[in-house]
Write a protein that holds these residues in place. Structure first.
Motif, mmCIF file in Angstrom:
data_model
loop_
_atom_site.group_PDB
_atom_site.id
_atom_site.type_symbol
_atom_site.label_atom_id
_atom_site.label_comp_id
_atom_site.label_asym_id
_atom_site.label_seq_id
_atom_site.Cartn_x
_atom_site.Cartn_y
_atom_site.Cartn_z
ATOM 1 N N GLN A 53 4.515 9.129 2.148
ATOM 2 C CA GLN A 53 3.822 8.398 1.094
ATOM 3 C C GLN A 53 4.299 6.944 1.086
ATOM 4 O OE1 GLN A 53 5.320 10.915 -2.028
ATOM 5 N NE2 GLN A 53 3.286 11.766 -2.364
ATOM 6 N N PRO A 54 3.441 6.023 0.657
ATOM 7 C CA PRO A 54 3.889 4.622 0.546
ATOM 8 C C PRO A 54 4.786 4.452 -0.662
ATOM 9 C CG PRO A 54 1.621 4.837 -0.190
ATOM 10 C CD PRO A 54 2.026 6.170 0.333
ATOM 11 N N VAL A 55 5.749 3.551 -0.549
ATOM 12 C CA VAL A 55 6.642 3.231 -1.645
ATOM 13 C C VAL A 55 6.934 1.736 -1.564
ATOM 14 C CG1 VAL A 55 8.770 3.745 -0.375
ATOM 15 C CG2 VAL A 55 8.764 3.954 -2.834
ATOM 16 N N GLU A 56 7.162 1.110 -2.712
ATOM 17 C CA GLU A 56 7.470 -0.321 -2.747
ATOM 18 C C GLU A 56 8.708 -0.601 -1.917
ATOM 19 O OE1 GLU A 56 5.777 -2.821 -4.307
ATOM 20 O OE2 GLU A 56 4.253 -1.406 -4.914
ATOM 21 N N GLN A 57 8.720 -1.741 -1.241
ATOM 22 C CA GLN A 57 9.885 -2.107 -0.437
ATOM 23 C C GLN A 57 11.062 -2.424 -1.343
ATOM 24 O OE1 GLN A 57 8.602 -5.337 2.078
ATOM 25 N NE2 GLN A 57 7.886 -3.935 3.658
ATOM 26 N N PHE A 58 12.246 -2.095 -0.854
ATOM 27 C CA PHE A 58 13.473 -2.345 -1.613
ATOM 28 C C PHE A 58 14.005 -3.713 -1.314
ATOM 29 C CE2 PHE A 58 13.450 2.300 -1.261
ATOM 30 C CZ PHE A 58 13.468 2.603 -2.600
ATOM 31 N N ILE A 73 -7.104 1.112 -1.588
ATOM 32 C CA ILE A 73 -6.658 0.649 -0.281
ATOM 33 C C ILE A 73 -6.324 1.881 0.551
ATOM 34 C CG2 ILE A 73 -4.882 -0.634 0.960
ATOM 35 C CD1 ILE A 73 -4.553 -2.336 -1.582
ATOM 36 N N LYS A 74 -6.925 1.963 1.737
ATOM 37 C CA LYS A 74 -6.668 3.107 2.611
ATOM 38 C C LYS A 74 -5.456 2.804 3.485
ATOM 39 C CE LYS A 74 -8.957 6.056 5.999
ATOM 40 N NZ LYS A 74 -8.110 7.170 5.793
ATOM 41 N N LEU A 75 -4.475 3.675 3.405
ATOM 42 C CA LEU A 75 -3.273 3.539 4.210
ATOM 43 C C LEU A 75 -3.213 4.732 5.161
ATOM 44 C CD1 LEU A 75 -0.784 2.489 1.392
ATOM 45 C CD2 LEU A 75 -1.856 1.017 3.072
ATOM 46 N N GLY A 76 -3.955 4.650 6.252
ATOM 47 C CA GLY A 76 -4.065 5.765 7.180
ATOM 48 C C GLY A 76 -3.027 5.762 8.287
ATOM 49 N N THR A 77 -2.403 4.604 8.519
ATOM 50 C CA THR A 77 -1.404 4.529 9.580
ATOM 51 C C THR A 77 -0.116 3.907 9.042
ATOM 52 O OG1 THR A 77 -2.041 2.323 10.345
ATOM 53 C CG2 THR A 77 -3.192 4.201 11.356
ATOM 54 N N ILE A 78 0.950 4.107 9.776
ATOM 55 C CA ILE A 78 2.234 3.522 9.390
ATOM 56 C C ILE A 78 2.151 1.993 9.431
ATOM 57 C CG2 ILE A 78 4.683 3.378 9.979
ATOM 58 C CD1 ILE A 78 3.776 6.134 8.891
ATOM 59 N N THR A 79 1.387 1.449 10.364
ATOM 60 C CA THR A 79 1.232 -0.012 10.415
ATOM 61 C C THR A 79 0.461 -0.536 9.204
ATOM 62 O OG1 THR A 79 -0.650 0.251 11.902
ATOM 63 C CG2 THR A 79 1.459 -0.257 12.913
ATOM 64 N N ASP A 80 -0.435 0.269 8.629
ATOM 65 C CA ASP A 80 -1.104 -0.118 7.386
ATOM 66 C C ASP A 80 -0.085 -0.260 6.257
ATOM 67 O OD1 ASP A 80 -3.609 -0.088 8.595
ATOM 68 O OD2 ASP A 80 -4.102 1.937 7.884
ATOM 69 N N PHE A 81 0.904 0.627 6.219
ATOM 70 C CA PHE A 81 1.973 0.527 5.220
ATOM 71 C C PHE A 81 2.657 -0.830 5.352
ATOM 72 C CE2 PHE A 81 3.319 5.170 4.170
ATOM 73 C CZ PHE A 81 2.015 5.590 4.173
ATOM 74 N N ALA A 82 3.030 -1.177 6.588
ATOM 75 C CA ALA A 82 3.757 -2.427 6.840
ATOM 76 C C ALA A 82 2.917 -3.648 6.484
ATOM 77 C CB ALA A 82 4.196 -2.489 8.298
ATOM 78 N N ARG A 83 1.630 -3.626 6.851
ATOM 79 C CA ARG A 83 0.743 -4.765 6.557
ATOM 80 C C ARG A 83 0.601 -5.022 5.063
ATOM 81 N NH1 ARG A 83 -3.440 -2.443 10.129
ATOM 82 N NH2 ARG A 83 -2.744 -2.995 12.198
ATOM 83 N N ARG A 84 0.621 -3.950 4.277
ATOM 84 C CA ARG A 84 0.447 -4.069 2.820
ATOM 85 C C ARG A 84 1.764 -4.222 2.065
ATOM 86 N NH1 ARG A 84 -4.815 -5.245 1.650
ATOM 87 N NH2 ARG A 84 -6.149 -4.007 2.984
ATOM 88 N N TYR A 95 4.490 -2.058 2.136
ATOM 89 C CA TYR A 95 5.086 -0.805 1.677
ATOM 90 C C TYR A 95 6.062 -0.262 2.707
ATOM 91 C CZ TYR A 95 1.409 -0.517 -1.869
ATOM 92 O OH TYR A 95 0.578 -0.770 -2.918
ATOM 93 N N ASP A 96 7.018 0.520 2.234
ATOM 94 C CA ASP A 96 7.868 1.322 3.094
ATOM 95 C C ASP A 96 7.336 2.746 3.060
ATOM 96 O OD1 ASP A 96 9.588 -0.664 3.929
ATOM 97 O OD2 ASP A 96 11.059 -0.293 2.353
ATOM 98 N N ALA A 97 7.928 3.624 3.859
ATOM 99 C CA ALA A 97 7.490 5.014 3.912
ATOM 100 C C ALA A 97 8.519 5.909 3.230
ATOM 101 C CB ALA A 97 7.301 5.456 5.360
ATOM 102 N N TRP A 135 12.056 4.998 4.739
ATOM 103 C CA TRP A 135 12.040 4.299 6.028
ATOM 104 C C TRP A 135 11.350 2.957 5.855
ATOM 105 C CZ3 TRP A 135 13.072 6.139 11.152
ATOM 106 C CH2 TRP A 135 13.568 7.439 11.205
ATOM 107 N N ASN A 136 11.877 1.951 6.517
ATOM 108 C CA ASN A 136 11.174 0.693 6.615
ATOM 109 C C ASN A 136 9.960 0.948 7.518
ATOM 110 O OD1 ASN A 136 10.515 -1.823 8.254
ATOM 111 N ND2 ASN A 136 11.814 -2.662 6.637
#
Length: 75
Positions: A70-75, A4-15, A17-19, A32-33
């Motif tokens: 980097q992406p990280v699982e949401q807390f 899965i390509k996570l090229g933008t911060i919004t891609d993190f949110a859609r999938r 993930y937090d940052a 960061w959320n």
């Protein structure tokens, strides 16, 4: 299974993930959320691409502008 390509911060949110933002200079790590980060970047009229945001992030501890996001699982 594909990557899965996570090229933008919004891609993190859609999938879902937090940052995770790590300062390359001192090693301080912050989480960061992704939605809140994307909203703040849009409010400041900054780009949402990860590679464009990394040099803009300023460390609160040392003041340097060298970050790795980097992406990280949401807390």
């Amino acid at each position: 299974m594909g990557r899965i390509k996570l090229g933008t911060i919004t891609d993190f949110a859609r999938r879902g993930y937090d940052a995770r933002v790590t300062c390359e200079a001192c090693g301080k790590v912050t989480h960061w959320n992704a939605i809140e980060l994307a909203i703040e970047l849009q409010r400041r009229r900054k780009p949402l691409r990860v590679e464009a945001v990394e040099p803009l992030m300023k460390c609160n501890a040392c003041g340097k502008k060298r970050a790795v996001i980097q992406p990280v699982e949401q807390f």
